[in-house]
Design an enzyme around this catalytic site. Structure first.
Site, PDB file in Angstrom:
ATOM      1  N   ASP A 251      29.171  24.083  73.348  1.00 14.75           N
ATOM      2  CA  ASP A 251      27.905  23.389  73.530  1.00 14.75           C
ATOM      3  C   ASP A 251      27.024  24.112  74.524  1.00 14.75           C
ATOM      4  OD1 ASP A 251      28.507  21.248  71.835  1.00 14.75           O
ATOM      5  OD2 ASP A 251      29.747  20.343  73.389  1.00 14.75           O
ATOM      6  N   LYS A 273      23.310  21.295  71.245  1.00 12.45           N
ATOM      7  CA  LYS A 273      22.142  20.549  70.767  1.00 12.45           C
ATOM      8  C   LYS A 273      21.268  20.198  71.960  1.00 12.45           C
ATOM      9  CE  LYS A 273      24.949  17.412  69.482  1.00 12.45           C
ATOM     10  NZ  LYS A 273      26.294  17.905  69.668  1.00 12.45           N
ATOM     11  N   MET A 386      23.633  10.908  80.591  1.00 12.92           N
ATOM     12  CA  MET A 386      22.423  11.121  79.786  1.00 12.92           C
ATOM     13  C   MET A 386      21.309  10.165  80.178  1.00 12.92           C
ATOM     14  SD  MET A 386      24.102  11.775  76.040  1.00 12.92           S
ATOM     15  CE  MET A 386      25.664  10.935  76.133  1.00 12.92           C
ATOM     16  N   GLY A 415      26.529  19.040  88.569  1.00 15.01           N
ATOM     17  CA  GLY A 415      27.679  18.745  89.407  1.00 15.01           C
ATOM     18  C   GLY A 415      28.809  19.738  89.221  1.00 15.01           C
TER      19      GLY A 415
HETATM   20  N1  SAH Z   1      31.952  14.562  77.455  1.00 15.23           N
HETATM   21  C1  SAH Z   1      31.165  14.768  78.630  1.00 15.23           C
HETATM   22  C2  SAH Z   1      29.855  14.024  78.573  1.00 15.23           C
HETATM   23  C3  SAH Z   1      28.942  14.507  77.507  1.00 15.23           C
HETATM   24  S1  SAH Z   1      27.414  13.679  77.535  1.00 15.23           S
HETATM   25  C4  SAH Z   1      31.967  14.342  79.856  1.00 15.23           C
HETATM   26  O1  SAH Z   1      33.040  13.749  79.719  1.00 15.23           O
HETATM   27  O2  SAH Z   1      31.519  14.635  80.959  1.00 15.23           O
HETATM   28  C5  SAH Z   1      26.401  14.789  78.459  1.00 15.23           C
HETATM   29  C6  SAH Z   1      26.067  14.168  79.790  1.00 15.23           C
HETATM   30  O3  SAH Z   1      27.134  14.345  80.705  1.00 15.23           O
HETATM   31  C7  SAH Z   1      24.884  14.790  80.472  1.00 15.23           C
HETATM   32  O4  SAH Z   1      23.672  14.281  79.999  1.00 15.23           O
HETATM   33  C8  SAH Z   1      25.121  14.383  81.909  1.00 15.23           C
HETATM   34  O5  SAH Z   1      24.781  13.040  82.113  1.00 15.23           O
HETATM   35  C9  SAH Z   1      26.630  14.467  82.004  1.00 15.23           C
HETATM   36  N2  SAH Z   1      27.050  15.776  82.550  1.00 15.23           N
HETATM   37  C10 SAH Z   1      27.819  16.696  81.956  1.00 15.23           C
HETATM   38  N3  SAH Z   1      28.057  17.731  82.781  1.00 15.23           N
HETATM   39  C11 SAH Z   1      27.413  17.459  83.934  1.00 15.23           C
HETATM   40  C12 SAH Z   1      27.295  18.144  85.181  1.00 15.23           C
HETATM   41  N4  SAH Z   1      27.883  19.327  85.424  1.00 15.23           N
HETATM   42  N5  SAH Z   1      26.575  17.558  86.157  1.00 15.23           N
HETATM   43  C13 SAH Z   1      25.988  16.361  85.955  1.00 15.23           C
HETATM   44  N6  SAH Z   1      26.080  15.674  84.802  1.00 15.23           N
HETATM   45  C14 SAH Z   1      26.795  16.211  83.797  1.00 15.23           C
END
Ligand code: SAH
Length: 478
Positions: A251, A273, A386, A415
């Site tokens: 991704d 995406k 999100m 993060g």
């Molecule tokens: N499967 C992933 C989430 C996917 S949805 C998980 O378990 O973390 C994508 C969302 O995850 C982003 O819009 C954000 O809200 C969060 N996200 C993913 N990586 C991030 C990061 N390094 N720092 C902050 N938010 C993050």
């Protein structure tokens, strides 16, 4: 090469250990594990050596060894901690033509005692020729980390099929391929995951195909969670499968430093995406997974965070299951957990939050479809995925339903990555502060009084610049 490594058969043989130290105890224990009979010599042994005295095959003599004691023994260890005494043992051993190792004096002895990673019957021995023991310690830790704990048992398990395979597959090259598929393929994976029945079924199946002249080209899919960004947060299993992939589908959110850990020769396909610009629709990712696996490829579907938390992992896997493609799923550290920890915020805390709820706030036409009644309850933390784009809508929603405007909120962007930024505030001002800080995401929103603990617990030096930024945006407007 200064020293030739060999593995000694000590079963039923006599070993002499001279010394009463913990090193001596370790040497004796290793020899016992290898089935030796151990004679230990020391006038005043330490507790660790005394404790061995109750074990079978141990004779503890409370004196120094003499020439006759070495008669009939296979190897001797000088581990007294006293250089002169060790050298005296070496002299006795030489006279008796017994191989002798002297701790800390590798050059003087006949052999080196390696550092060992034991996955019996698989054993890895490491030596730096006595030059820099620290290398051997670091290497040891690395190998420990990458060799699955059940690897030795896997070797035993597949070893049990040796005769069957020899009979069924006479061609040596095909046999080698078969072994490789077994150990480093679905059968091995099933075994390591504790599913013995499926491992066996897989081998029997493959054996039948191979024996009847067919080539078993079945591929497989690994759905792997890569965590929020810091490559150090990958699991051992994630790394192992990343190293094995023929092709990787990843991704947009996945960082380069994680991608660089995928096997170098693997083909890379970006299926990321952006909200509007759909590089690839969900349906076709699943179809692509199925097609590549049918081509015999080992397909890595690498996802940020955990594949089963807002990652659509379940949907992608459903098609694979339907198509009968073998797959495995590896959990990862989810963004809420990784980001909050790296920002110094515990998601639960006895004095603040007894539960934590993960939600997504992907606004549609200016409306958030959330179960507000549950979310505004006291004593919990709400972590929002999100939600950056609808932060204004989200805080307004909470305020409208009676949550106090003083409720602490943190927004953690990128993060666990070097670019991590955290902006803190309250429900009433967070949207404004985040706008001022120009956060672009990905970001996690953490709502609840645990956010106040950040001042105490912010251990992550990565976020120091962000802290300055927090102070900056927190300044009241002139
Ligand atoms: N499967 C992933 C989430 C996917 S949805 C998980 O378990 O973390 C994508 C969302 O995850 C982003 O819009 C954000 O809200 C969060 N996200 C993913 N990586 C991030 C990061 N390094 N720092 C902050 N938010 C993050």
């Amino acid at each position: 090469m200064d020293f030739l490594p060999i593995f000694l058969n000590l079963r039923g043989r006599v070993v002499v250990v001279d010394g009463g130290t913990s090193t001596a105890a370790r040497r004796a224990e290793r020899a016992l594990e290898a089935g030796a009979h151990v004679r230990i010599y020391d006038p005043e042994p330490e507790a660790s050596v005394l404790a061995l005295n109750t074990r079978d095959n141990v004779d503890l003599h409370r004196r120094l060894p003499e020439a006759d004691d070495l008669a009939g023994c296979t190897v001797a260890w000088g581990s007294s901690g006293d250089a002169d005494r060790d050298l005296a043992l070496l002299g006795l051993a030489k006279a008796a033509k017994v191989l002798c190792n002297v701790a800390d004096e590798a050059e003087q002895g006949d052999f080196i005692t390696p550092s060992i990673v034991d996955r019996s019957p698989v054993v890895v021995a490491i030596s730096t020729g006595g030059a820099a023991p620290i290398f051997s310690r670091i290497l040891h830790a690395r190998i420990e980390a990458t060799l699955p704990v059940a690897y030795g048992r896997l070797a035993e398990f597949v070893g049990g099929f040796r005769q069957k395979i020899l009979d069924a597959v006479p061609d040596a090259r095909m046999r080698r391929h078969f072994w490789e598929r077994m150990i480093d393929g679905p059968a091995g994976d099933f075994f390591l995951a504790g599913n013995l029945a499926r491992a066996e079924a897989q081998i029997t199946d493959d054996l039948l195909t191979t024996a009847t002249g067919g080539e078993n080209t079945a591929g497989e899919v690994y759905l792997v969670g890569a965590g929020p960004g810091d490559p150090e947060l990958l699991t051992f299993r994630a790394l192992r499968l990343m190293q094995r992939a023929d092709v990787v589908l990843y991704d947009r959110l996945l960082g380069d430093d994680i991608l660089s850990l995928v096997r170098r020769e693997a083909e890379r396909i970006n299926v990321g995406k952006k909200a509007k610009d759909h590089t690839m629709a969900q349906e076709s990712i699943s179809q692509l997974l199925v097609r590549l696996a049918r081509d015999g490829k080992r397909v890595l579907r690498l996802k940020g965070g955990d594949p089963y938390i807002f990652g659509r992992g379940g949907e992608e896997i459903a098609e694979l299951a339907e198509a009968g493609i073998p797959f495995q799923v590896v959990p990862g550290i989810t963004a809420a957990s990784g980001c909050s920890t790296y920002a110094g915020i515990p998601l639960t805390h006895r004095d603040h939050a007894q539960s934590c709820t993960f939600i997504t706030a992907h606004g549609k036409d200016g409306v958030l479809d959330l179960d507000w009644d549950i979310l505004i309850r006291d004593g919990q933390t709400v972590a929002v995925y999100m939600g950056l784009g609808s932060l204004g809508l989200l805080s307004a929603g909470f305020l409208e339903r009676g949550m106090t405007g003083e409720t602490p909120v943190a927004v953690v962007e990128n993060g666990t990555r070097p670019s991590q930024k955290t902006v803190t505030g309250t429900l009433s001002n967070i949207a404004q502060r985040v706008e001022k800080a120009e956060l672009k995401g990905p970001a996690i929103i953490v709502i609840g009084s645990v956010v106040t603990l950040r001042d105490q617990l912010n251990w992550q030096s990565l976020d120091r610049t962000a802290y300055a930024l927090t102070l900056d945006v927190a300044r009241p407007p002139e």
